[in-house]
Motif scaffolding. Sequence first.
Motif, PDB file in Angstrom:
ATOM      1  N   VAL A  84       0.849  -1.188   0.000  1.00 50.20           N
ATOM      2  CA  VAL A  84       0.000   0.000   0.000  1.00 50.20           C
ATOM      3  C   VAL A  84       0.884   1.237   0.000  1.00 50.20           C
ATOM      4  CG1 VAL A  84      -1.870   1.219   1.145  1.00 50.20           C
ATOM      5  CG2 VAL A  84      -1.709  -1.269   1.338  1.00 50.20           C
ATOM      6  N   GLY A  85       0.679   2.104  -0.982  1.00 48.22           N
ATOM      7  CA  GLY A  85       1.487   3.303  -1.101  1.00 48.22           C
ATOM      8  C   GLY A  85       2.353   3.232  -2.341  1.00 48.22           C
ATOM      9  N   PHE A  86       3.176   4.230  -2.506  1.00 47.00           N
ATOM     10  CA  PHE A  86       4.023   4.304  -3.687  1.00 47.00           C
ATOM     11  C   PHE A  86       5.480   4.017  -3.374  1.00 47.00           C
ATOM     12  CE2 PHE A  86       0.607   7.529  -4.702  1.00 47.00           C
ATOM     13  CZ  PHE A  86      -0.133   6.632  -5.456  1.00 47.00           C
ATOM     14  N   GLY A  87       5.786   3.731  -2.098  1.00 48.79           N
ATOM     15  CA  GLY A  87       7.151   3.406  -1.724  1.00 48.79           C
ATOM     16  C   GLY A  87       8.076   4.611  -1.795  1.00 48.79           C
ATOM     17  N   GLY A  88       9.161   4.538  -1.040  1.00 48.09           N
ATOM     18  CA  GLY A  88      10.210   5.549  -1.131  1.00 48.09           C
ATOM     19  C   GLY A  88       9.764   6.968  -0.888  1.00 48.09           C
ATOM     20  N   ALA A  89       8.881   7.177   0.073  1.00 51.82           N
ATOM     21  CA  ALA A  89       8.341   8.524   0.272  1.00 51.82           C
ATOM     22  C   ALA A  89       9.413   9.548   0.617  1.00 51.82           C
ATOM     23  CB  ALA A  89       7.272   8.488   1.366  1.00 51.82           C
ATOM     24  N   ALA A  90      10.433   9.124   1.346  1.00 55.69           N
ATOM     25  CA  ALA A  90      11.481  10.061   1.746  1.00 55.69           C
ATOM     26  C   ALA A  90      12.312  10.536   0.567  1.00 55.69           C
ATOM     27  CB  ALA A  90      12.391   9.416   2.793  1.00 55.69           C
ATOM     28  N   VAL A  91      12.315   9.766  -0.524  1.00 49.92           N
ATOM     29  CA  VAL A  91      13.136  10.113  -1.680  1.00 49.92           C
ATOM     30  C   VAL A  91      12.288  10.267  -2.943  1.00 49.92           C
ATOM     31  CG1 VAL A  91      15.236   9.067  -0.790  1.00 49.92           C
ATOM     32  CG2 VAL A  91      13.612   7.644  -2.032  1.00 49.92           C
ATOM     33  N   SER A  92      10.979  10.339  -2.770  1.00 55.29           N
ATOM     34  CA  SER A  92      10.078  10.411  -3.914  1.00 55.29           C
ATOM     35  C   SER A  92       9.744  11.852  -4.277  1.00 55.29           C
ATOM     36  CB  SER A  92       8.774   9.655  -3.610  1.00 55.29           C
ATOM     37  OG  SER A  92       7.832   9.845  -4.642  1.00 55.29           O
ATOM     38  N   ALA A  93       9.613  12.082  -5.569  1.00 51.46           N
ATOM     39  CA  ALA A  93       9.161  13.379  -6.068  1.00 51.46           C
ATOM     40  C   ALA A  93       7.949  13.198  -6.965  1.00 51.46           C
ATOM     41  CB  ALA A  93      10.289  14.088  -6.818  1.00 51.46           C
ATOM     42  N   ASN A  94       7.191  12.116  -6.732  1.00 57.88           N
ATOM     43  CA  ASN A  94       6.014  11.861  -7.560  1.00 57.88           C
ATOM     44  C   ASN A  94       5.028  13.017  -7.538  1.00 57.88           C
ATOM     45  OD1 ASN A  94       6.158   9.248  -8.884  1.00 57.88           O
ATOM     46  ND2 ASN A  94       6.251   8.374  -6.831  1.00 57.88           N
ATOM     47  N   ARG A  95       4.833  13.598  -6.364  1.00 56.06           N
ATOM     48  CA  ARG A  95       3.874  14.693  -6.261  1.00 56.06           C
ATOM     49  C   ARG A  95       4.361  15.904  -7.045  1.00 56.06           C
ATOM     50  NH1 ARG A  95       0.809  16.255  -0.642  1.00 56.06           N
ATOM     51  NH2 ARG A  95      -0.893  17.457  -1.570  1.00 56.06           N
ATOM     52  N   ASN A  96       5.670  16.172  -6.999  1.00 59.47           N
ATOM     53  CA  ASN A  96       6.229  17.329  -7.694  1.00 59.47           C
ATOM     54  C   ASN A  96       6.269  17.137  -9.208  1.00 59.47           C
ATOM     55  OD1 ASN A  96       6.664  18.482  -5.215  1.00 59.47           O
ATOM     56  ND2 ASN A  96       8.830  17.970  -5.124  1.00 59.47           N
ATOM     57  N   THR A  97       6.525  15.889  -9.640  1.00 57.03           N
ATOM     58  CA  THR A  97       6.753  15.663 -11.072  1.00 57.03           C
ATOM     59  C   THR A  97       5.499  15.237 -11.828  1.00 57.03           C
ATOM     60  OG1 THR A  97       7.502  13.401 -10.564  1.00 57.03           O
ATOM     61  CG2 THR A  97       9.197  15.108 -10.787  1.00 57.03           C
ATOM     62  N   ILE A  98       4.682  14.364 -11.238  1.00 56.49           N
ATOM     63  CA  ILE A  98       3.491  13.894 -11.963  1.00 56.49           C
ATOM     64  C   ILE A  98       2.195  14.116 -11.181  1.00 56.49           C
ATOM     65  CG2 ILE A  98       4.789  12.193 -13.306  1.00 56.49           C
ATOM     66  CD1 ILE A  98       3.768  10.009 -11.443  1.00 56.49           C
ATOM     67  N   GLY A  99       2.291  14.775 -10.025  1.00 57.46           N
ATOM     68  CA  GLY A  99       1.089  15.132  -9.285  1.00 57.46           C
ATOM     69  C   GLY A  99       0.395  13.990  -8.577  1.00 57.46           C
ATOM     70  N   VAL A 100       1.070  12.851  -8.417  1.00 57.02           N
ATOM     71  CA  VAL A 100       0.453  11.669  -7.810  1.00 57.02           C
ATOM     72  C   VAL A 100       0.867  11.550  -6.349  1.00 57.02           C
ATOM     73  CG1 VAL A 100       0.371   9.151  -7.835  1.00 57.02           C
ATOM     74  CG2 VAL A 100       0.303  10.415  -9.988  1.00 57.02           C
ATOM     75  N   HIS A 101      -0.128  11.447  -5.471  1.00 55.12           N
ATOM     76  CA  HIS A 101       0.137  11.278  -4.043  1.00 55.12           C
ATOM     77  C   HIS A 101      -1.158  10.885  -3.352  1.00 55.12           C
ATOM     78  CE1 HIS A 101       1.630  11.926   0.022  1.00 55.12           C
ATOM     79  NE2 HIS A 101       0.586  12.703   0.251  1.00 55.12           N
ATOM     80  N   VAL A 102      -1.112   9.895  -2.463  1.00 49.68           N
ATOM     81  CA  VAL A 102      -2.266   9.518  -1.654  1.00 49.68           C
ATOM     82  C   VAL A 102      -1.804   9.391  -0.206  1.00 49.68           C
ATOM     83  CG1 VAL A 102      -4.055   7.803  -1.209  1.00 49.68           C
ATOM     84  CG2 VAL A 102      -3.364   8.292  -3.558  1.00 49.68           C
ATOM     85  N   PRO A 103      -2.389  10.149   0.730  1.00 46.89           N
ATOM     86  CA  PRO A 103      -2.004  10.033   2.140  1.00 46.89           C
ATOM     87  C   PRO A 103      -2.171   8.600   2.635  1.00 46.89           C
ATOM     88  CG  PRO A 103      -3.298  12.013   1.788  1.00 46.89           C
ATOM     89  CD  PRO A 103      -3.360  11.228   0.513  1.00 46.89           C
ATOM     90  N   LEU A 104      -1.165   8.116   3.367  1.00 52.47           N
ATOM     91  CA  LEU A 104      -1.059   6.689   3.623  1.00 52.47           C
ATOM     92  C   LEU A 104      -2.083   6.156   4.631  1.00 52.47           C
ATOM     93  CD1 LEU A 104       0.630   4.327   2.625  1.00 52.47           C
ATOM     94  CD2 LEU A 104       2.211   4.716   4.518  1.00 52.47           C
ATOM     95  N   ALA A 105      -2.470   6.937   5.614  1.00 54.92           N
ATOM     96  CA  ALA A 105      -3.435   6.431   6.597  1.00 54.92           C
ATOM     97  C   ALA A 105      -4.753   6.063   5.924  1.00 54.92           C
ATOM     98  CB  ALA A 105      -3.665   7.460   7.701  1.00 54.92           C
ATOM     99  N   THR A 106      -5.225   6.926   5.061  1.00 55.49           N
ATOM    100  CA  THR A 106      -6.466   6.639   4.331  1.00 55.49           C
ATOM    101  C   THR A 106      -6.275   5.458   3.385  1.00 55.49           C
ATOM    102  OG1 THR A 106      -7.265   8.914   4.471  1.00 55.49           O
ATOM    103  CG2 THR A 106      -8.120   7.576   2.670  1.00 55.49           C
ATOM    104  N   ALA A 107      -5.138   5.401   2.697  1.00 53.74           N
ATOM    105  CA  ALA A 107      -4.891   4.305   1.756  1.00 53.74           C
ATOM    106  C   ALA A 107      -4.872   2.960   2.475  1.00 53.74           C
ATOM    107  CB  ALA A 107      -3.577   4.536   1.017  1.00 53.74           C
ATOM    108  N   ILE A 108      -4.210   2.882   3.620  1.00 54.26           N
ATOM    109  CA  ILE A 108      -4.153   1.620   4.364  1.00 54.26           C
ATOM    110  C   ILE A 108      -5.546   1.201   4.806  1.00 54.26           C
ATOM    111  CG2 ILE A 108      -3.330   0.507   6.481  1.00 54.26           C
ATOM    112  CD1 ILE A 108      -0.828   2.315   6.276  1.00 54.26           C
ATOM    113  N   SER A 109      -6.311   2.144   5.313  1.00 50.25           N
ATOM    114  CA  SER A 109      -7.668   1.837   5.766  1.00 50.25           C
ATOM    115  C   SER A 109      -8.533   1.334   4.615  1.00 50.25           C
ATOM    116  CB  SER A 109      -8.290   3.080   6.402  1.00 50.25           C
ATOM    117  OG  SER A 109      -9.599   2.813   6.855  1.00 50.25           O
ATOM    118  N   ASP A 110      -8.416   1.956   3.452  1.00 47.07           N
ATOM    119  CA  ASP A 110      -9.175   1.525   2.277  1.00 47.07           C
ATOM    120  C   ASP A 110      -8.801   0.096   1.871  1.00 47.07           C
ATOM    121  OD1 ASP A 110     -10.463   3.940   2.130  1.00 47.07           O
ATOM    122  OD2 ASP A 110      -9.308   4.704   0.423  1.00 47.07           O
ATOM    123  N   VAL A 111      -7.502  -0.192   1.860  1.00 42.98           N
ATOM    124  CA  VAL A 111      -7.048  -1.514   1.439  1.00 42.98           C
ATOM    125  C   VAL A 111      -7.399  -2.574   2.492  1.00 42.98           C
ATOM    126  CG1 VAL A 111      -5.026  -2.897   0.806  1.00 42.98           C
ATOM    127  CG2 VAL A 111      -5.256  -0.553  -0.043  1.00 42.98           C
TER     128      VAL A 111
END
Length: 373
Positions: free
Chosen positions: A215-242
């Motif tokens: 669950v999640g996109f992995g590597g949050a400490a070194v990820s720039a997904n939000r900056n580069t492609i606008g993709v991000h999901v807060p993890l508490a909600t994602a875990i609860s959904d899964v």
Amino acid sequence: MSQEIEIGLGKKGRIAYGLDDISIVPSRRTRDPQDVSTAWQVDAYEFDIPVIGAPMDSVTSPSTAIAMGKLGTLGVLDLEGLWTRYDDPEPILTKIAELPINEATTYMQQAYAEPIKPELIAARLHEIRDAGVTVAGSLSPQRTQQYYSTVLNAGVDLFVIRGTSVSAEHVSTDHEPLNLKKFIYDLDVPVIVGGAANYTAALHLMRAGAAGVLVGFGGAAVSANRNTIGVHVPLATAISDVAEARRDYMDESGGRYVQVIADGGMGDSGSFVTALAMGADAAMLGAPLARATEAPGHGTHWGAEARHASLPRGMRTNVGTVGTLEEILYGPSHLADGKTNFIGALRRAMASTGYVDVKNFQRCDVVVTPTGQ
């Protein structure tokens, strides 16, 4: 009931929460920390603690995978990393750690352009197996069909398919995509797949036969997904959904339990514990384990996104060194910064809420709090 707000006349969105927005509530019953169990298992493989070493070159090498195994957990080797491209990647790892940040990405793109060598995949996995610990390797969905037979022939115990966002319904106009359901059912080993960030995606992966869902996109400490492609999901909600998808899939399948594994975004022991409280069975840790003295990143950390040839979506970052792998997992801690003794923190939280094992701890009460309060 999920909360949805109107962003504008043409778009609505759910309110979602990160792990920092959640706090665990103590209960009326407490226990001694030594009386709780932190064990968990995937298929027939049992582990002492709910931690997986992320398949990142700055975290897991053959030697650290062996060390993790001997400490009662699982290290997953990146089979597309430097260890399967070079006979001796140590000089490259050292240079990545030493380069200025504005030069590191270009150098990594060049270093990772070296072809993957099937014979090195086999050699690295054999090295881990010869040490007598559980063997796990990871490939991206794009490389799985090309190298999975090499991985299986080398004797892997657990196979991980890990990407930024993995689906059971990938569509392509220029190649035949991986048929995940057929692939998993044709294998003789348990498969962990991810990332997934919502109920529907996770349910489809479970129906495809996954033994575990990341669950999640992995590597949050070194990820720039939000900056580069606008993709991000807060993890508490994602875990609860899964976790809800897991519950529904158990009913649908007649009791088949799929492990939910939080992946990324847990830089300290508090967020790690909160991820389990939200419904995860285990956590795949990157940055926390990259801070170990044994870590191959030498105090720096990066993920697969940082080496992409045309659109890097991550960066090498300095995380420092705080102690040995054993100290990070089991302590003792000498600072109240949440960087060491992750399992001690989990035991204390479980004891404070009165639960004896991780599965029951998922039922603990939580509250939503303003971030940082």
